[in-house]
Design an enzyme around this catalytic site. Structure first.
Site, PDB file in Angstrom:
ATOM      1  N   SER A 101     -13.679  -2.920 -13.944  1.00  0.00           N
ATOM      2  CA  SER A 101     -14.906  -2.153 -13.460  1.00  0.00           C
ATOM      3  C   SER A 101     -16.089  -2.204 -14.462  1.00  0.00           C
ATOM      4  O   SER A 101     -15.776  -2.319 -15.864  1.00  0.00           O
ATOM      5  CB  SER A 101     -14.525  -0.630 -13.340  1.00  0.00           C
ATOM      6  OG  SER A 101     -15.660  -0.066 -12.796  1.00  0.00           O
ATOM      7  N   ALA A 159     -18.367  -2.831  -4.751  1.00  0.00           N
ATOM      8  CA  ALA A 159     -18.058  -2.925  -3.277  1.00  0.00           C
ATOM      9  C   ALA A 159     -18.197  -1.398  -2.578  1.00  0.00           C
ATOM     10  O   ALA A 159     -17.741  -0.668  -3.145  1.00  0.00           O
ATOM     11  CB  ALA A 159     -17.186  -3.782  -2.910  1.00  0.00           C
ATOM     12  N   ALA A 160     -18.560  -1.400  -1.348  1.00  0.00           N
ATOM     13  CA  ALA A 160     -18.600  -0.275  -0.505  1.00  0.00           C
ATOM     14  C   ALA A 160     -17.076  -0.113  -0.077  1.00  0.00           C
ATOM     15  O   ALA A 160     -16.490  -0.870   0.787  1.00  0.00           O
ATOM     16  CB  ALA A 160     -19.439  -0.177   0.596  1.00  0.00           C
ATOM     17  N   ASP A 164       0.991  -1.157  -0.111  1.00  0.00           N
ATOM     18  CA  ASP A 164      -0.030  -0.025  -0.032  1.00  0.00           C
ATOM     19  C   ASP A 164       0.807   1.316  -0.155  1.00  0.00           C
ATOM     20  O   ASP A 164       1.811   1.289   0.816  1.00  0.00           O
ATOM     21  CB  ASP A 164      -0.824   0.066   1.147  1.00  0.00           C
ATOM     22  CG  ASP A 164      -2.098   0.846   1.009  1.00  0.00           C
ATOM     23  OD1 ASP A 164      -3.050   0.414   0.567  1.00  0.00           O
ATOM     24  OD2 ASP A 164      -2.127   2.065   1.146  1.00  0.00           O
ATOM     25  N   TYR A 206     -10.486   6.532 -16.041  1.00  0.00           N
ATOM     26  CA  TYR A 206     -10.606   5.111 -15.148  1.00  0.00           C
ATOM     27  C   TYR A 206     -11.380   4.174 -16.172  1.00  0.00           C
ATOM     28  O   TYR A 206     -10.849   3.128 -16.173  1.00  0.00           O
ATOM     29  CB  TYR A 206     -11.725   5.623 -13.830  1.00  0.00           C
ATOM     30  CG  TYR A 206     -12.025   4.232 -13.213  1.00  0.00           C
ATOM     31  CD1 TYR A 206     -11.102   3.618 -12.264  1.00  0.00           C
ATOM     32  CD2 TYR A 206     -13.263   3.698 -13.196  1.00  0.00           C
ATOM     33  CE1 TYR A 206     -11.218   2.662 -11.490  1.00  0.00           C
ATOM     34  CE2 TYR A 206     -13.415   2.582 -12.184  1.00  0.00           C
ATOM     35  CZ  TYR A 206     -12.471   2.177 -11.539  1.00  0.00           C
ATOM     36  OH  TYR A 206     -12.704   1.114 -10.563  1.00  0.00           O
ATOM     37  N   GLY A 207     -12.080   4.453 -16.958  1.00  0.00           N
ATOM     38  CA  GLY A 207     -12.752   3.421 -17.786  1.00  0.00           C
ATOM     39  C   GLY A 207     -11.905   2.952 -18.884  1.00  0.00           C
ATOM     40  O   GLY A 207     -11.640   1.823 -18.971  1.00  0.00           O
ATOM     41  N   VAL A 243       3.093   1.569  -7.357  1.00  0.00           N
ATOM     42  CA  VAL A 243       3.167   0.394  -8.369  1.00  0.00           C
ATOM     43  C   VAL A 243       3.220   0.982  -9.789  1.00  0.00           C
ATOM     44  O   VAL A 243       3.492   0.528 -10.553  1.00  0.00           O
ATOM     45  CB  VAL A 243       1.726  -0.034  -8.419  1.00  0.00           C
ATOM     46  CG1 VAL A 243       1.201  -1.143  -7.173  1.00  0.00           C
ATOM     47  CG2 VAL A 243       0.350   0.456  -8.655  1.00  0.00           C
ATOM     48  N   ASN A 299      -4.766  -4.823  -7.301  1.00  0.00           N
ATOM     49  CA  ASN A 299      -6.044  -4.210  -6.815  1.00  0.00           C
ATOM     50  C   ASN A 299      -5.678  -2.627  -6.808  1.00  0.00           C
ATOM     51  O   ASN A 299      -6.675  -1.966  -6.612  1.00  0.00           O
ATOM     52  CB  ASN A 299      -6.314  -4.842  -5.375  1.00  0.00           C
ATOM     53  CG  ASN A 299      -7.470  -4.131  -4.753  1.00  0.00           C
ATOM     54  OD1 ASN A 299      -8.529  -4.313  -4.998  1.00  0.00           O
ATOM     55  ND2 ASN A 299      -6.971  -3.379  -3.773  1.00  0.00           N
ATOM     56  N   LYS A 334      -9.308   0.700 -16.976  1.00  0.00           N
ATOM     57  CA  LYS A 334      -9.833  -0.664 -16.482  1.00  0.00           C
ATOM     58  C   LYS A 334     -10.127  -1.336 -17.671  1.00  0.00           C
ATOM     59  O   LYS A 334     -10.126  -2.959 -17.432  1.00  0.00           O
ATOM     60  CB  LYS A 334     -10.878  -0.240 -15.401  1.00  0.00           C
ATOM     61  CG  LYS A 334     -10.695  -0.063 -14.237  1.00  0.00           C
ATOM     62  CD  LYS A 334      -9.624  -0.761 -13.419  1.00  0.00           C
ATOM     63  CE  LYS A 334      -9.635  -0.556 -12.126  1.00  0.00           C
ATOM     64  NZ  LYS A 334      -8.670  -1.373 -11.381  1.00  0.00           N
ATOM     65  N   ARG A 388     -13.589   3.125   0.188  1.00  0.00           N
ATOM     66  CA  ARG A 388     -13.092   4.541  -0.191  1.00  0.00           C
ATOM     67  C   ARG A 388     -13.429   4.992  -1.522  1.00  0.00           C
ATOM     68  O   ARG A 388     -13.761   6.351  -1.653  1.00  0.00           O
ATOM     69  CB  ARG A 388     -12.022   5.025   0.454  1.00  0.00           C
ATOM     70  CG  ARG A 388     -10.839   4.518  -0.080  1.00  0.00           C
ATOM     71  CD  ARG A 388      -9.710   5.052   0.674  1.00  0.00           C
ATOM     72  NE  ARG A 388      -8.467   4.827  -0.050  1.00  0.00           N
ATOM     73  CZ  ARG A 388      -7.132   5.440   0.122  1.00  0.00           C
ATOM     74  NH1 ARG A 388      -7.025   6.349   1.086  1.00  0.00           N
ATOM     75  NH2 ARG A 388      -6.026   4.862  -0.559  1.00  0.00           N
TER      76      ARG A 388
END
Length: 304
Positions: free
Chosen positions: A153, A198-199, A38, A166-167, A75, A101, A170, A201
């Site tokens: 996603s 998922a929930a 992380d 983002y799209g 990363v 991830n 992904k 942040r």
């Protein structure tokens, strides 16, 4: 057969919070030794270089009797990722599983998006996944065993307002999976992609509270564990969220031949309902299948 990971070593990126944390905790609970990566940055990728979140997950695992180490690599930085792989090999002697991830968000409409924000998201999601995969690839080839999981996603697979960066990133990792699943097959490396809801942040301010309570990360992780298990398929996209699972694939309709003498944009328009007849759609296992079908259809058309 019960899925376990005894004797396996896993790297989970972005594992200080959210889905990555749950993936890592469950891998450890089922016997894996885990590298908790992380960067410690905020949701938009700014800041970082803090290992607090990773160290907290390591402590959770150790208190439960498992083995884990923390790593703060960005990363998107290949040298840092190389050092992460070296750390894992020094600590545990092998790397069997990689879960890509780590991610950031910088949502804006494309008209308002700075290209620096586009690049930053691509660097983490796509280049970051490629960097991490690259440093474990030869290790897994030599072991003749590896499990790699990309994270995509619905925004990429089906589209979503305000997430062009983002799209694009992904969707690109799905293309990376397609290639690597073929290249890795003879070395016992299986590569899959998870499409989670998922929930976390990442989604905390884009979904209503009742929905967030219904889509806990714990309901997604079993899908991730299956995709990195010994029984895993390869080249699969698994949708997962709220205890609901699906598979997603690319399909193609039956190709339609149009002879040179009538070939034009008007001809395509006139036959578009036939060209876009999704009732005829089938998947392709690899690019050569699609090429072969096109060549066969064209050759048949020439003989008519």
């Amino acid at each position: 057969m019960t899925i376990r990971f005894d004797g396996r070593v896993a790297i989970v990126t972005g594992a200080g919070n959210g889905l990555g944390r749950i993936h890592a905790l469950e891998l450890a609970r089922l016997g894996a030794k885990v590298v908790i990566n992380d960067f410690g940055g905020s949701r938009d990728g700014k800041g970082g270089a803090s290992s607090d979140a990773a160290l907290a997950v390591v402590e959770e695992i150790r208190k439960a009797g498992g083995e884990a180490i923390a790593n703060g690599a960005n990363v998107a930085d290949f040298e840092q990722v190389q050092a992460m792989a070296a750390q894992a090999m020094e600590a545990f002697g092998r790397i069997d599983i990689l879960i890509n991830n780590a991610g950031i968000l910088r949502d804006k409409t494309f008209s308002k998006m700075e290209m620096a924000d586009f690049k930053a998201v691509m660097d983490v999601h796509l280049t970051g996944s490629a960097n991490c995969t690259k440093v474990v690839w030869d290790i897994m080839r030599e072991q003749n065993y590896g499990r790699i999981l990309m994270t995509t996603s619905a925004a990429a697979l089906f589209g979503n307002f305000g997430q062009a960066n983002y799209g694009a990133a992904k969707m690109a990792v799905v293309g990376l999976m397609n290639m690597l699943s073929i290249e890795g097959s003879k070395y016992g490396i299986r590569v899959n992609t998870l499409a989670p809801i998922a929930a976390t942040r990442m989604t905390s301010d884009v979904m209503p509270e009742p929905l967030l309570k219904a889509i806990r990360p714990e309901q997604v992780t079993p899908g991730a564990l299956y995709l990195v298990s010994e029984q895993a398929p390869t080249k699969l996209i698994l949708g997962a969220g709220g205890g609901v699972f699906s598979t997603i694939r690319m399909e193609e309709t039956t190709p339609v031949y149009i002879a040179d003498k009538e070939l034009s944009a008007d001809a395509i328009a006139a036959r578009f309902d036939q060209i876009a007849d999704w009732s005829t759609a089938v998947p392709r296992e690899e690019a050569n299948q699609q090429v072969a079908v096109f060549v066969e259809t064209a050759m048949k058309g020439l003989k008519v």
